[in-house]
Design an enzyme around this catalytic site. Structure first.
Site, PDB file in Angstrom:
ATOM      1  CG  ASP A  34       5.525  38.902   1.475  1.00 57.13           C
ATOM      2  OD1 ASP A  34       5.700  39.759   0.784  1.00 57.13           O
ATOM      3  OD2 ASP A  34       5.231  38.985   2.881  1.00 57.13           O
ATOM      4  CG  HIS A  51       7.627  42.416  -8.573  1.00 56.66           C
ATOM      5  ND1 HIS A  51       7.373  41.991  -7.350  1.00 56.66           N
ATOM      6  CD2 HIS A  51       7.336  43.693  -8.739  1.00 56.66           C
ATOM      7  CE1 HIS A  51       6.904  42.702  -6.546  1.00 56.66           C
ATOM      8  NE2 HIS A  51       6.569  43.855  -7.300  1.00 56.66           N
ATOM      9  CG  LEU A 145       3.938  20.161 -10.251  1.00 55.65           C
ATOM     10  CD1 LEU A 145       3.710  19.989  -8.703  1.00 55.65           C
ATOM     11  CD2 LEU A 145       5.099  21.158 -10.239  1.00 55.65           C
TER      12      LEU A 145
HETATM   13  C1  V0D Z   1       5.827  38.404  -9.201  1.00 52.94           C
HETATM   14  C2  V0D Z   1       7.122  36.516  -7.277  1.00 52.94           C
HETATM   15  C3  V0D Z   1       5.030  34.006 -12.622  1.00 52.94           C
HETATM   16  C4  V0D Z   1       5.805  37.066  -7.062  1.00 52.94           C
HETATM   17  C5  V0D Z   1       7.181  35.576  -8.579  1.00 52.94           C
HETATM   18  C6  V0D Z   1       0.805  38.748 -12.330  1.00 52.94           C
HETATM   19  C7  V0D Z   1       5.675  38.261  -7.657  1.00 52.94           C
HETATM   20  C8  V0D Z   1       7.154  36.461  -9.702  1.00 52.94           C
HETATM   21  C9  V0D Z   1       3.957  34.265 -12.679  1.00 52.94           C
HETATM   22  C10 V0D Z   1       3.046  33.455 -13.547  1.00 52.94           C
HETATM   23  C11 V0D Z   1       4.899  36.816 -10.782  1.00 52.94           C
HETATM   24  C12 V0D Z   1       1.662  33.679 -13.530  1.00 52.94           C
HETATM   25  C13 V0D Z   1       0.912  32.975 -14.262  1.00 52.94           C
HETATM   26  C14 V0D Z   1       1.398  32.079 -15.233  1.00 52.94           C
HETATM   27  C15 V0D Z   1       2.580  31.815 -15.337  1.00 52.94           C
HETATM   28  C16 V0D Z   1       3.460  32.787 -14.716  1.00 52.94           C
HETATM   29  C17 V0D Z   1       3.865  35.678 -12.143  1.00 52.94           C
HETATM   30  C18 V0D Z   1       2.595  37.515 -11.256  1.00 52.94           C
HETATM   31  C19 V0D Z   1       3.660  37.947 -10.597  1.00 52.94           C
HETATM   32  C20 V0D Z   1       1.524  38.383 -11.101  1.00 52.94           C
HETATM   33  F1  V0D Z   1       0.431  31.432 -16.040  1.00 52.94           F
HETATM   34  N1  V0D Z   1       5.773  34.906 -11.563  1.00 52.94           N
HETATM   35  N2  V0D Z   1       4.930  35.716 -11.560  1.00 52.94           N
HETATM   36  N3  V0D Z   1       2.564  36.329 -12.189  1.00 52.94           N
HETATM   37  N4  V0D Z   1       6.127  37.190  -9.944  1.00 52.94           N
END
Ligand code: V0D
Length: 254
Positions: A34, A51, A145
């Site tokens: 968050d 993000h 992991l």
């Molecule tokens: C934004 C902080 C990696 C939270 C981290 C679609 C919000 C960065 C992924 C990710 C997001 C998801 C699946 C995968 C590989 C990477 C990601 C989202 C948001 C939402 F297989 N960061 N990340 N996915 N944020």
């Protein structure tokens, strides 16, 4: 017997605050990442910049968890409630898995990391789902992991779906309602293949579970920090693990 202070970790090993045990490392750590939007706004940047910065922290903490010998790392990337955000923000978020994987997948494979996804796939854009599924397939045989992304995940929805499946079996006659046990519900959850989290971390000062792994966190240790997710470092991560180990020792002494 506990072997305390068995190993040194981190970038500044001379400092006692990076001292960690190598035993009693939580097997499964789950994180509510968050504060990305708030981090950006506090710096006069658009929320999406937060993000994007949060993605760097995903990389950092994945490496840190792997180094520590954590077996499962679950990251709450997108909730079933997050669809209510502005359309442009959702569209930006849905591009992050592709971007993250195009940069990091080779290194994850090299590190023997297994990528998984926990969430409802049907609502995801095709480009998002295909990037994630490609990573899941390419790493399925890896034995290190488990990096489990909670993506379009909601705990109450997950429990409702599980209860529906059990009710359907009862209606068909293959399940007696009186025989339903905890393990039967656990087996129908999206997390069926994964042990319950030992430690749940939430960043950015909110002290709630926000519909994240409600069933699975029944006995998890909870650790909260005011630090925004993009600023969350390996040292913060070690602080949480050290507190987990301290609590485990206290209960062991009773
Ligand atoms: C934004 C902080 C990696 C939270 C981290 C679609 C919000 C960065 C992924 C990710 C997001 C998801 C699946 C995968 C590989 C990477 C990601 C989202 C948001 C939402 F297989 N960061 N990340 N996915 N944020």
């Amino acid at each position: 017997m506990l072997q305390r202070l068995k190993a040194l970790f981190g970038s500044r090993p001379k400092e006692s605050r990076t001292l960690l045990e190598t035993d009693n490392v939580p097997q499964h750590i789950a994180i509510i990442m968050d504060g990305n939007g708030r981090w950006a706004q506090s710096r006069g940047l658009p929320r999406v910049a937060g993000h994007h910065a949060g993605m760097k922290a995903v990389k950092r903490i994945t490496v840190a968890a792997d180094r520590l010998g954590v077996k499962y790392l679950t990251l709450y990337a997108f909730s079933t409630e997050n669809w209510k955000r502005p359309k442009a923000e959702v569209e930006f978020l849905m591009k992050l898995p592709q971007e993250f994987l195009s940069i990091e997948l080779d290194e994850l494979i090299e590190k023997n990391v297994q990528v998984r996804m926990m969430g409802y796939k049907s609502e995801l854009p095709g480009h998002t789902l295909s990037a994630v599924e490609e990573a899941v397939e390419k790493t399925a045989h890896n034995t290190g992991l488990v990096l489990n992304f909670a993506l379009n995940y909601g705990s109450r929805k997950e429990m409702i779906e599980a209860v529906r499946q059990l009710a359907e079996s009862a209606r068909e006659g293959s399940l007696n309602p009186q025989d339903i046990e905890e393990k039967d519900l656990s087996a129908k959850l999206l997390s069926a293949e994964i042990p319950d989290p030992d430690l749940l971390i939430r960043t950015s000062g909110e002290l709630r579970l926000s519909n994240f792994m409600l069933w699975q966190c029944a006995y998890s240790e909870l650790w909260f920090t005011d630090v925004y997710w993009p600023e969350f470092t390996e040292d913060h991560f070690h602080e949480a693990v050290r507190e987990y180990q301290r609590r485990a020792r206290r209960y062991g002494g009773l």
